[in-house]
Design a protein around this motif. Sequence first.
Motif, PDB file in Angstrom:
ATOM      1  N   ARG A   1       0.828  -1.206   0.000  1.00 26.73           N
ATOM      2  CA  ARG A   1       0.000   0.000   0.000  1.00 26.73           C
ATOM      3  C   ARG A   1       0.865   1.260   0.000  1.00 26.73           C
ATOM      4  NH1 ARG A   1      -4.569  -1.026   4.054  1.00 26.73           N
ATOM      5  NH2 ARG A   1      -4.920  -2.789   2.669  1.00 26.73           N
ATOM      6  N   VAL A   2       1.931   1.246   0.796  1.00 23.66           N
ATOM      7  CA  VAL A   2       2.829   2.414   0.856  1.00 23.66           C
ATOM      8  C   VAL A   2       3.536   2.611  -0.485  1.00 23.66           C
ATOM      9  CG1 VAL A   2       4.899   3.370   1.934  1.00 23.66           C
ATOM     10  CG2 VAL A   2       3.169   2.235   3.354  1.00 23.66           C
ATOM     11  N   VAL A   3       4.031   1.527  -1.064  1.00 25.66           N
ATOM     12  CA  VAL A   3       4.728   1.618  -2.356  1.00 25.66           C
ATOM     13  C   VAL A   3       3.793   2.191  -3.417  1.00 25.66           C
ATOM     14  CG1 VAL A   3       5.747   0.275  -4.233  1.00 25.66           C
ATOM     15  CG2 VAL A   3       6.403  -0.202  -1.879  1.00 25.66           C
ATOM     16  N   GLU A   4       2.575   1.669  -3.463  1.00 26.55           N
ATOM     17  CA  GLU A   4       1.634   2.137  -4.484  1.00 26.55           C
ATOM     18  C   GLU A   4       1.210   3.581  -4.252  1.00 26.55           C
ATOM     19  OE1 GLU A   4      -1.323  -0.972  -4.634  1.00 26.55           O
ATOM     20  OE2 GLU A   4      -0.032  -2.179  -5.962  1.00 26.55           O
ATOM     21  N   ALA A   5       1.119   3.986  -2.981  1.00 25.06           N
ATOM     22  CA  ALA A   5       0.793   5.381  -2.676  1.00 25.06           C
ATOM     23  C   ALA A   5       1.894   6.327  -3.176  1.00 25.06           C
ATOM     24  CB  ALA A   5       0.596   5.562  -1.174  1.00 25.06           C
ATOM     25  N   HIS A   6       3.111   5.787  -3.324  1.00 22.72           N
ATOM     26  CA  HIS A   6       4.233   6.573  -3.834  1.00 22.72           C
ATOM     27  C   HIS A   6       4.479   6.317  -5.323  1.00 22.72           C
ATOM     28  CE1 HIS A   6       4.933   7.023   0.488  1.00 22.72           C
ATOM     29  NE2 HIS A   6       5.651   8.072   0.186  1.00 22.72           N
ATOM     30  N   GLY A   7       3.523   5.679  -5.989  1.00 19.11           N
ATOM     31  CA  GLY A   7       3.635   5.456  -7.432  1.00 19.11           C
ATOM     32  C   GLY A   7       4.668   4.418  -7.827  1.00 19.11           C
ATOM     33  N   GLY A   8       5.009   3.531  -6.899  1.00 18.24           N
ATOM     34  CA  GLY A   8       6.066   2.562  -7.180  1.00 18.24           C
ATOM     35  C   GLY A   8       5.555   1.145  -7.345  1.00 18.24           C
ATOM     36  N   GLN A   9       6.500   0.214  -7.337  1.00 18.37           N
ATOM     37  CA  GLN A   9       6.207  -1.207  -7.490  1.00 18.37           C
ATOM     38  C   GLN A   9       6.977  -1.987  -6.439  1.00 18.37           C
ATOM     39  OE1 GLN A   9       7.605  -1.595 -11.639  1.00 18.37           O
ATOM     40  NE2 GLN A   9       5.844  -2.936 -11.864  1.00 18.37           N
ATOM     41  N   ILE A  10       6.412  -3.111  -6.021  1.00 17.22           N
ATOM     42  CA  ILE A  10       7.122  -4.018  -5.117  1.00 17.22           C
ATOM     43  C   ILE A  10       7.048  -5.416  -5.728  1.00 17.22           C
ATOM     44  CG2 ILE A  10       5.075  -4.265  -3.646  1.00 17.22           C
ATOM     45  CD1 ILE A  10       7.033  -4.649  -1.254  1.00 17.22           C
ATOM     46  N   LEU A  11       8.196  -6.073  -5.806  1.00 16.69           N
ATOM     47  CA  LEU A  11       8.309  -7.367  -6.465  1.00 16.69           C
ATOM     48  C   LEU A  11       8.911  -8.373  -5.497  1.00 16.69           C
ATOM     49  CD1 LEU A  11       9.984  -5.757  -9.565  1.00 16.69           C
ATOM     50  CD2 LEU A  11       7.619  -6.521  -9.488  1.00 16.69           C
ATOM     51  N   LEU A  12       8.359  -9.578  -5.492  1.00 20.01           N
ATOM     52  CA  LEU A  12       8.846 -10.645  -4.619  1.00 20.01           C
ATOM     53  C   LEU A  12       9.363 -11.777  -5.492  1.00 20.01           C
ATOM     54  CD1 LEU A  12       5.759 -10.956  -2.226  1.00 20.01           C
ATOM     55  CD2 LEU A  12       7.736  -9.442  -1.987  1.00 20.01           C
ATOM     56  N   GLN A  13      10.511 -12.333  -5.133  1.00 20.60           N
ATOM     57  CA  GLN A  13      10.973 -13.507  -5.876  1.00 20.60           C
ATOM     58  C   GLN A  13      11.943 -14.339  -5.064  1.00 20.60           C
ATOM     59  OE1 GLN A  13      12.796 -12.094  -9.468  1.00 20.60           O
ATOM     60  NE2 GLN A  13      14.562 -11.245  -8.426  1.00 20.60           N
ATOM     61  N   ASN A  14      11.879 -15.651  -5.307  1.00 22.33           N
ATOM     62  CA  ASN A  14      12.881 -16.544  -4.756  1.00 22.33           C
ATOM     63  C   ASN A  14      14.161 -16.347  -5.551  1.00 22.33           C
ATOM     64  OD1 ASN A  14      11.367 -17.998  -2.739  1.00 22.33           O
ATOM     65  ND2 ASN A  14      10.236 -18.933  -4.422  1.00 22.33           N
ATOM     66  N   LYS A  15      15.291 -16.432  -4.871  1.00 20.37           N
ATOM     67  CA  LYS A  15      16.555 -16.322  -5.577  1.00 20.37           C
ATOM     68  C   LYS A  15      16.800 -17.611  -6.359  1.00 20.37           C
ATOM     69  CE  LYS A  15      19.841 -14.518  -3.147  1.00 20.37           C
ATOM     70  NZ  LYS A  15      20.567 -14.383  -1.877  1.00 20.37           N
ATOM     71  N   ALA A  16      17.500 -17.471  -7.459  1.00 20.46           N
ATOM     72  CA  ALA A  16      17.609 -18.554  -8.440  1.00 20.46           C
ATOM     73  C   ALA A  16      18.153 -19.855  -7.865  1.00 20.46           C
ATOM     74  CB  ALA A  16      18.467 -18.093  -9.609  1.00 20.46           C
ATOM     75  N   ASN A  17      19.109 -19.764  -6.963  1.00 19.82           N
ATOM     76  CA  ASN A  17      19.751 -20.986  -6.458  1.00 19.82           C
ATOM     77  C   ASN A  17      18.931 -21.692  -5.375  1.00 19.82           C
ATOM     78  OD1 ASN A  17      20.037 -19.251  -4.335  1.00 19.82           O
ATOM     79  ND2 ASN A  17      22.266 -19.126  -4.420  1.00 19.82           N
ATOM     80  N   GLY A  18      17.708 -21.213  -5.135  1.00 20.25           N
ATOM     81  CA  GLY A  18      16.868 -21.852  -4.127  1.00 20.25           C
ATOM     82  C   GLY A  18      17.238 -21.470  -2.709  1.00 20.25           C
ATOM     83  N   GLN A  19      18.196 -20.590  -2.565  1.00 20.38           N
ATOM     84  CA  GLN A  19      18.606 -20.124  -1.244  1.00 20.38           C
ATOM     85  C   GLN A  19      18.282 -18.652  -1.115  1.00 20.38           C
ATOM     86  OE1 GLN A  19      19.774 -21.229   1.757  1.00 20.38           O
ATOM     87  NE2 GLN A  19      19.057 -23.117   0.853  1.00 20.38           N
ATOM     88  N   GLY A  20      17.250 -18.365  -0.385  1.00 18.95           N
ATOM     89  CA  GLY A  20      16.967 -16.963  -0.115  1.00 18.95           C
ATOM     90  C   GLY A  20      15.815 -16.395  -0.915  1.00 18.95           C
ATOM     91  N   PHE A  21      15.462 -15.199  -0.539  1.00 17.88           N
ATOM     92  CA  PHE A  21      14.287 -14.520  -1.057  1.00 17.88           C
ATOM     93  C   PHE A  21      14.651 -13.059  -1.260  1.00 17.88           C
ATOM     94  CE2 PHE A  21       9.918 -12.738  -0.362  1.00 17.88           C
ATOM     95  CZ  PHE A  21       9.279 -13.478  -1.357  1.00 17.88           C
ATOM     96  N   GLN A  22      14.061 -12.447  -2.272  1.00 16.95           N
ATOM     97  CA  GLN A  22      14.343 -11.038  -2.533  1.00 16.95           C
ATOM     98  C   GLN A  22      13.049 -10.249  -2.643  1.00 16.95           C
ATOM     99  OE1 GLN A  22      15.407  -9.511  -6.504  1.00 16.95           O
ATOM    100  NE2 GLN A  22      17.238  -8.675  -5.553  1.00 16.95           N
ATOM    101  N   VAL A  23      13.032  -9.111  -1.980  1.00 13.21           N
ATOM    102  CA  VAL A  23      11.978  -8.125  -2.153  1.00 13.21           C
ATOM    103  C   VAL A  23      12.627  -6.924  -2.826  1.00 13.21           C
ATOM    104  CG1 VAL A  23      10.271  -6.655  -1.021  1.00 13.21           C
ATOM    105  CG2 VAL A  23      10.808  -8.900  -0.056  1.00 13.21           C
ATOM    106  N   GLN A  24      12.043  -6.491  -3.927  1.00 11.01           N
ATOM    107  CA  GLN A  24      12.568  -5.318  -4.621  1.00 11.01           C
ATOM    108  C   GLN A  24      11.493  -4.226  -4.613  1.00 11.01           C
ATOM    109  OE1 GLN A  24      13.252  -4.936  -9.090  1.00 11.01           O
ATOM    110  NE2 GLN A  24      15.353  -4.977  -8.307  1.00 11.01           N
ATOM    111  N   VAL A  25      11.893  -3.039  -4.168  1.00 16.09           N
ATOM    112  CA  VAL A  25      11.009  -1.878  -4.173  1.00 16.09           C
ATOM    113  C   VAL A  25      11.556  -0.894  -5.194  1.00 16.09           C
ATOM    114  CG1 VAL A  25      10.161   0.084  -2.819  1.00 16.09           C
ATOM    115  CG2 VAL A  25      10.359  -2.173  -1.759  1.00 16.09           C
ATOM    116  N   VAL A  26      10.684  -0.451  -6.106  1.00 12.14           N
ATOM    117  CA  VAL A  26      11.061   0.523  -7.127  1.00 12.14           C
ATOM    118  C   VAL A  26      10.199   1.762  -6.897  1.00 12.14           C
ATOM    119  CG1 VAL A  26      11.235   0.971  -9.605  1.00 12.14           C
ATOM    120  CG2 VAL A  26      11.586  -1.360  -8.729  1.00 12.14           C
ATOM    121  N   LEU A  27      10.842   2.878  -6.622  1.00 10.99           N
ATOM    122  CA  LEU A  27      10.137   4.137  -6.374  1.00 10.99           C
ATOM    123  C   LEU A  27      10.568   5.161  -7.415  1.00 10.99           C
ATOM    124  CD1 LEU A  27      10.579   4.263  -2.498  1.00 10.99           C
ATOM    125  CD2 LEU A  27       8.477   3.714  -3.718  1.00 10.99           C
ATOM    126  N   LYS A  28       9.617   5.809  -8.052  1.00 13.43           N
ATOM    127  CA  LYS A  28       9.924   6.817  -9.082  1.00 13.43           C
ATOM    128  C   LYS A  28      10.371   8.118  -8.437  1.00 13.43           C
ATOM    129  CE  LYS A  28       8.393   4.577 -12.832  1.00 13.43           C
ATOM    130  NZ  LYS A  28       9.339   3.489 -12.919  1.00 13.43           N
TER     131      LYS A  28
END
Length: 120
Positions: free
Chosen positions: A93-120
Amino acid sequence: AMLHAGAPVVVLGDPVLLRRLFTNIIDNAVTHGKAARVRLYDDEVSAIVDVEDDGPGMNPADISRAFEPFFRAERSRNRETGGVGLGLAIAKRVVEAHGGQILLQNKANGQGFQVQVVLK
């Protein structure tokens, strides 16, 4: 795109909400993923924040539901580590209120997780 390592990255926004956004994401990484590595950079257009952890990642079916209020993925079911499951719902909700995007993904090697926030 050119990345500016070490240069200040400026985002215009609500400091209280942005603090809550990053607190929620970093807390999740530490709680469920044992660590949080935060990287901040910009690509001329956006400020980008990557938060990675060393945890088990998320089931792909859970990733699609992760922003639903009160949704708790399997890995956080136990009472000691779980919150009420509002962290990512609030973050989105906060990201979208700032016109941005939030992306969730597992890291390729199966170890770990990444959250990416993109704010304009």
